[in-house]
Design an enzyme around this catalytic site. Structure first.
Site, PDB file in Angstrom:
ATOM      1  N   ALA A   1      41.226 -31.549  68.194  1.00 14.36           N
ATOM      2  CA  ALA A   1      41.332 -30.106  67.897  1.00 14.36           C
ATOM      3  C   ALA A   1      42.574 -29.465  68.503  1.00 14.36           C
ATOM      4  CB  ALA A   1      40.075 -29.378  68.382  1.00 14.36           C
TER       5      ALA A   1
ATOM      6  N   GLY B   1      44.851 -30.664  63.870  1.00  9.62           N
ATOM      7  CA  GLY B   1      43.569 -30.155  64.358  1.00  9.62           C
ATOM      8  C   GLY B   1      43.641 -28.662  64.646  1.00  9.62           C
TER       9      GLY B   1
ATOM     10  N   LYS C   1      41.966 -29.200  80.412  1.00  5.95           N
ATOM     11  CA  LYS C   1      43.304 -28.910  79.893  1.00  5.95           C
ATOM     12  C   LYS C   1      43.392 -27.467  79.419  1.00  5.95           C
ATOM     13  CE  LYS C   1      45.033 -33.413  78.402  1.00  5.95           C
ATOM     14  NZ  LYS C   1      45.344 -34.265  77.244  1.00  5.95           N
TER      15      LYS C   1
ATOM     16  N   LYS D   1      44.455 -46.629  57.845  1.00  6.54           N
ATOM     17  CA  LYS D   1      43.563 -45.569  57.378  1.00  6.54           C
ATOM     18  C   LYS D   1      42.641 -46.079  56.273  1.00  6.54           C
ATOM     19  CE  LYS D   1      46.658 -41.794  58.673  1.00  6.54           C
ATOM     20  NZ  LYS D   1      47.599 -40.745  58.209  1.00  6.54           N
TER      21      LYS D   1
END
Lengths: 336, 336
Positions: free
Chosen positions: B13, B18, B46, B129
């Site tokens: 995020a 994000g 953080k 991916k």
């Protein structure tokens, strides 16, 4: 040749899947198909090839490991290429795809024609097919994938009386788990009819299509055959863990794609994928992005499992022999 | 919380992708989203995480390598999971997908959010991916893939005057080939808006979606910037063969996914895929089965490249810093 004739070249035309496709294409009235069998130089004199030539199929030499130029020439004027190559030789499709791209083939059908399964990790044969499909996508080659579920012809169990042994070829040695996982089936003879419609349908370009007739569990299938035959069938339930263990044992030997063990592995993995995981269903197919023939062609006529089973009981069915030598090896070995 | 609030959990995020997704979800009026950031235990303190918490984002500890039970608990009550994990750590998504499946997540977005490319063989990052996507498919996990093309923010070249150096971060060191291959671009700030619509759209379930704003060639892009700035740009055309050779050299060292060389390889491969092969276009995306935001949301408002470039020239743009540390590393290194 009229301008609306569609020219189809087929690799593996004398195999079981290839054969029913050729038949359906030759029988089609609208559109009319011109059919060319891409044939190995060494097979030109085979009776099956000569018989096809007599039925109006063009025979063109194609050496997949030969010069690209020759392959491109073999595809000259062709609209659609269909591969029904032997599973162990899937990678030989690469040069055929390259040539198809360079001559501008309108649609390429890689050799799928099997059950629905996840793209990777459940069925080694399917993993390889995914590699082939990914190669086509990297080429930006127009394609259609067709899967067809499990064939009726390799599904019916034997009867105690032995009276259908002449026709049946069950590839699963018993019933997986509780026998209550549904899977989709198709009469092999219907495969060609589906293919003949799908390949000229603009909706199916660059898509996967699931062609199937009926969805049933193993228990329902046994019930049906008992009802029609009046015989009682032994139901040999095989624990899921036993199938898993058979798969692990063969996997541990890392069989090469041209080995009998690979065929055996495919056999067990088909069984596990269809009858334990439950991959071979219209619902999972749609999740994976397949279109289905039920939705594309609600008007399509198809043979019911009951009608096929009655044909077998009446002594009028034919065993599928050819695919033992040519095709779908995973279905061709009894899982003993 | 009203019953029609959609609960989205997001991994990564605080990264560039994000972050814009979180912003768009928080700003959405209909539907309302409840947003949870799946956060590493070590990141809880953080500043970026604390700042998010102050904006109403739920912070939930998630250790991807910890016990499954804990991950399942972290996803309790969540409808949709979005991964914008760092490319080199893609494989860490596996336990998150397992947990998503076991708690019945309604839709999982694996970390794509890049350019359109073939599933295998053109871009090593895309290959990985694809492995992740195939794993989701094997799980039968409801998913949506979103790719977003090339960001405006890493596309504009510098001007001789140096006046836009504060904002630009060109990731391609020159113009590939003749500069005439079109590629699709998106303002990174629009990515979140597209995502907010796509994830609640039933049409996009189990599909790939290509979100993009504009399609342009490199020459057109230089023309545009010259016109707007009144400056003349040097056009450094890089021969295709030189890019190919750079790729081969790095590939030969088989860099691991967490190495700087891997980032460099991705960089060159993105460049080659977008500007030589021409993969990053709506046409190729549709061929591969993507839906496009242009067709899904013809009403969508989006920022034009011209308007973004003017913003940059006016001194009002912001450089994308964060993704240097968190995301899209392939775009974060100059190909020198």
């Amino acid at each position: 040749m009229s301008s609306n004739t569609v020219h189809v070249a087929i690799l593996g035309a004398t195999g079981q899947t290839g054969g029913v496709i050729v038949n359906a294409l030759l029988e089609s009235k609208s559109p009319k198909f011109r059919v060319t069998a891409l044939t190995r130089p060494s097979s030109l004199q085979k009776p099956a090839v000569i018989e096809m030539a007599n039925r109006g199929v063009g025979i063109v030499t194609a050496d997949l490991n030969g010069p690209t130029k020759d392959l491109e020439e073999a595809l000259s004027g062709v609209d659609i290429v269909i591969s029904t190559i032997y599973g162990g030789n899937l990678m030989d499709e690469i040069p055929l795809m390259d040539a198809s791209k360079s001559v501008g083939i309108k649609r390429y059908l890689p050799c799928f024609f099997a059950t629905v399964a996840p793209p990777k990790g459940a069925l080694r044969l399917r993993d390889m097919k995914e590699d082939i499909l990914n190669y086509a996508k990297k080429l930006n080659l127009p394609y259609t994938v067709i899967d067809v579920g499990w064939w009726y012809q390799v599904t019916l169990p034997r009867l105690p009386s032995g009276r259908i042994d002449y026709a049946v070829m069950e590839t699963m040695d018993g019933i997986a788990g509780e026998g209550d996982v549904p899977f989709a089936m198709t009469d092999v003879r219907d495969v060609g009819k589906y293919v003949a419609r799908v390949i000229v349908d603009p909706r199916t370009l660059n898509r996967m299509v699931f062609a199937y007739n009926e969805v049933m569990t193993h228990n329902q299938l046994y019930d049906l055959l008992e009802g029609l035959s009046g015989e009682n069938l032994e139901r040999k339930y095989v624990p899921v863990e036993a199938i898993r263990s058979s798969i692990s044992k063969i996997e541990a030997t890392q069989p090469s794609a041209d080995s009998p063990d690979f065929v055996m592995l495919a056999q067990y993995q088909y069984w596990y994928s269809c009858c334990v995981r439950g991959d071979n269903t219209p619902e999972y197919a749609k999740y994976l992005g397949y279109l289905t023939t039920k939705e594309l062609y609600p008007d399509a006529k198809w043979i019911s499992l009951e009608s096929y089973a009655q044909e077998v009981l009446d002594g009028n069915a034919k065993r599928v022999y050819e695919h033992l030598q040519h095709l779908a090896p995973a279905r061709a070995v009894e899982t003993k």
